[in-house]
Write an enzyme that holds these catalytic residues in place. Structure first.
Site, mmCIF file in Angstrom:
data_model
loop_
_atom_site.group_PDB
_atom_site.id
_atom_site.type_symbol
_atom_site.label_atom_id
_atom_site.label_comp_id
_atom_site.label_asym_id
_atom_site.label_seq_id
_atom_site.Cartn_x
_atom_site.Cartn_y
_atom_site.Cartn_z
ATOM 1 N N ARG A 160 0.856 9.778 14.319
ATOM 2 C CA ARG A 160 0.455 10.358 13.041
ATOM 3 C C ARG A 160 -0.415 11.586 13.277
ATOM 4 O O ARG A 160 -1.439 11.506 13.956
ATOM 5 C CB ARG A 160 -0.317 9.330 12.234
ATOM 6 C CG ARG A 160 -0.521 9.768 10.812
ATOM 7 C CD ARG A 160 -1.289 8.759 10.050
ATOM 8 N NE ARG A 160 -0.515 7.596 9.658
ATOM 9 C CZ ARG A 160 -1.064 6.429 9.348
ATOM 10 N NH1 ARG A 160 -2.349 6.265 9.429
ATOM 11 N NH2 ARG A 160 -0.304 5.443 8.954
ATOM 12 N N PRO B 69 2.478 2.316 12.328
ATOM 13 C CA PRO B 69 3.066 3.615 12.693
ATOM 14 C C PRO B 69 2.729 4.018 14.133
ATOM 15 O O PRO B 69 1.593 3.834 14.577
ATOM 16 C CB PRO B 69 2.430 4.581 11.681
ATOM 17 C CG PRO B 69 2.051 3.722 10.522
ATOM 18 C CD PRO B 69 1.649 2.408 11.126
ATOM 19 N N TYR C 111 0.842 -1.210 0.000
ATOM 20 C CA TYR C 111 0.000 0.000 0.000
ATOM 21 C C TYR C 111 0.873 1.255 0.000
ATOM 22 O O TYR C 111 0.730 2.129 -0.859
ATOM 23 C CB TYR C 111 -0.895 -0.036 1.236
ATOM 24 C CG TYR C 111 -1.884 1.102 1.354
ATOM 25 C CD1 TYR C 111 -3.002 1.161 0.511
ATOM 26 C CD2 TYR C 111 -1.728 2.091 2.317
ATOM 27 C CE1 TYR C 111 -3.927 2.193 0.635
ATOM 28 C CE2 TYR C 111 -2.657 3.121 2.446
ATOM 29 C CZ TYR C 111 -3.757 3.175 1.606
ATOM 30 O OH TYR C 111 -4.669 4.194 1.741
ATOM 31 N N SER D 236 -14.433 1.853 12.754
ATOM 32 C CA SER D 236 -15.568 0.945 12.509
ATOM 33 C C SER D 236 -15.465 -0.289 13.408
ATOM 34 O O SER D 236 -16.475 -0.732 13.974
ATOM 35 C CB SER D 236 -15.655 0.572 11.034
ATOM 36 O OG SER D 236 -14.385 0.272 10.518
ATOM 37 N N ASN D 237 -14.262 -0.831 13.574
ATOM 38 C CA ASN D 237 -14.128 -1.999 14.470
ATOM 39 C C ASN D 237 -14.650 -1.682 15.867
ATOM 40 O O ASN D 237 -15.467 -2.417 16.421
ATOM 41 C CB ASN D 237 -12.648 -2.403 14.599
ATOM 42 C CG ASN D 237 -12.250 -3.467 13.581
ATOM 43 O OD1 ASN D 237 -12.998 -3.761 12.668
ATOM 44 N ND2 ASN D 237 -11.060 -4.020 13.735
ATOM 45 N N PHE D 238 -14.171 -0.568 16.448
ATOM 46 C CA PHE D 238 -14.548 -0.259 17.834
ATOM 47 C C PHE D 238 -16.059 -0.014 17.958
ATOM 48 O O PHE D 238 -16.695 -0.464 18.920
ATOM 49 C CB PHE D 238 -13.784 0.976 18.335
ATOM 50 C CG PHE D 238 -12.334 0.708 18.692
ATOM 51 C CD1 PHE D 238 -11.781 -0.559 18.582
ATOM 52 C CD2 PHE D 238 -11.518 1.751 19.154
ATOM 53 C CE1 PHE D 238 -10.429 -0.798 18.910
ATOM 54 C CE2 PHE D 238 -10.180 1.527 19.487
ATOM 55 C CZ PHE D 238 -9.642 0.256 19.360
#
Ligand code: NAD
Ligand code: UDP
Length: 316
Positions: free
Chosen positions: A279, A276, A147, A191-193
């Site tokens: 950020r 990372p 990516y 979205s996961n959380f």
């Protein structure tokens, strides 16, 4: 009043792309939404698909395309680490060959073309916050490289097509953006959380959760994309786009728990490779070039809207 244009949005059935299509249609433009539906969803475009200005092209960006348009927004690329690492060679082909195909198209029809690049070009940054002048710290052989390096190569192509062929290119580097129409199985953190909190499942914090991200609500990002496209020819970027308010992942988990009123717990899991550690965008250039643009929706307000969306979808 804006002049109606023909605009191609690749990745138009995805999370960001569908919001952008909707905005451009609302501004009175004709929109060609191109997508191969690898991560995009029919339902993202369902409510504006019948509008007269809208055309859907089921097409893979790695195949050449021949349409006459005035502007191209290139958003076609899986964006979630889970999705882009599932088939890394496909991710690279999409970024690199996709960019070349669209740059050739822009060259042929004289269109302006904007590339949705990413904060991932900075890798695990040693400069904080990240200005556009920072060249980054990317592992070229790691699991995220398909990516990160794909997007870096696409940036190179955009600048070489401008220098060599005079194509009217613009590159923006998007920082973590969230909002309605993210897939419940997208795998990205917001979205996961939310899905986990609404279903009472543990919130899966990777590592200690001390790593930081700066989260931008989708409407602020779409406004910045449209304003970037409207900048004069000589504005090529790269321009950072995002919200500079920075949070640890643990803080995000706590906010989601508080806002959903969920009794779910937090559980810690292995940190993925090359994740990372920090950020935050330096958005001074965007502020200067985009006519007073500023992110307006803070994380609390954006989470409220996003949680309401997932609730309405019956997620969880
Ligand atoms: P998304 O996965 O929801 O959207 C990507 C879209 O591209 C999907 O509709 C998918 O089906 C389509 N697509 C993928 N490969 C394709 C191909 N070969 N041909 C045609 N269509 C293809 O992700 P998103 O968050 O909406 O991201 C959109 C763009 O913005 C991506 O290019 C991504 O790299 C970039 N970006 C997003 C963020 C973010 O936080 N959302 C941050 C940085 C950069
Ligand atoms: N993350 C997490 N739990 C999850 C998903 C992600 O703790 O369920 C972390 C991930 O390790 C990263 C951050 O949240 O540090 C943002 O991840 P995401 O996949 O959303 O985007 P990235 O910025 O890493 O591309």
């Amino acid at each position: 009043m804006t002049t109606a244009k023909k605009i191609l949005v690749t990745g138009g059935a995805g999370f960001l792309g569908s919001h952008l299509c909707e905005r451009l249609l609302g501004d009175g433009h004709a929109v060609w939404c191109m997508d191969d539906f690898s991560t995009g969803l029919e339902k993202n475009i369902a409510h504006f698909q019948a509008l007269p200005g809208f055309r859907l092209l089921r097409h893979d960006v790695t195949q050449p395309l021949d349409v006459e348009v005035d502007e191209i927004y290139n958003l076609a690329c899986p964006a979630s680490p889970v999705h882009y690492q599932a088939d890394p060679l496909r991710t690279l082909r999409t970024s690199v060959i996709g960019a070349m195909n669209l740059l050739e198209l822009a060259r042929k029809c004289g269109a302006f073309i904007l590339q949705a690049s990413t904060s991932e070009v900075y890798g695990d940054p040693s400069v904080h916050p990240q200005p556009e002048s920072y060249w980054g710290n990317v592992n070229p052989i790691g699991v995220r490289a398909c990516y990160d390096e794909g997007k870096r190569c696409a940036e190179t192509l955009f600048f070489d097509y401008r220098r060599q062929h005079g194509v009217r290119t613009k590159v923006v580097r998007l920082f973590n953006t969230y909002g309605p129409r993210m897939r419940p199985d997208d795998g990205r953190v917001v979205s996961n959380f939310i899905v986990q909190a609404l279903s009472g499942a543990d919130l899966t914090v990777y590592g200690a959760g001390a790593q930081t991200r700066s989260f931008c609500y989708v409407d602020d990002l779409v406004e910045a994309l449209v304003r970037t496209m409207a900048t004069p020819d000589e504005v090529a970027g790269p321009i950072n786009l995002g919200n500079p308010d920075e949070f640890t992942i643990l803080e995000l988990a706590q906010k989601v728990l508080a806002q959903t009123g969920s009794s779910a717990r937090i559980s810690h899991h292995t940190l993925p490779g090359d994740d990372p550690r920090q950020r935050q965008p330096d958005i001074a250039l965007a502020r200067q070039l985009l006519g007073g643009w500023e992110p307006r929706i803070d994380l609390d307000a954006g989470l409220r809207k996003t949680i309401a969306y997932f609730r309405a979808e019956g997620t969880g």
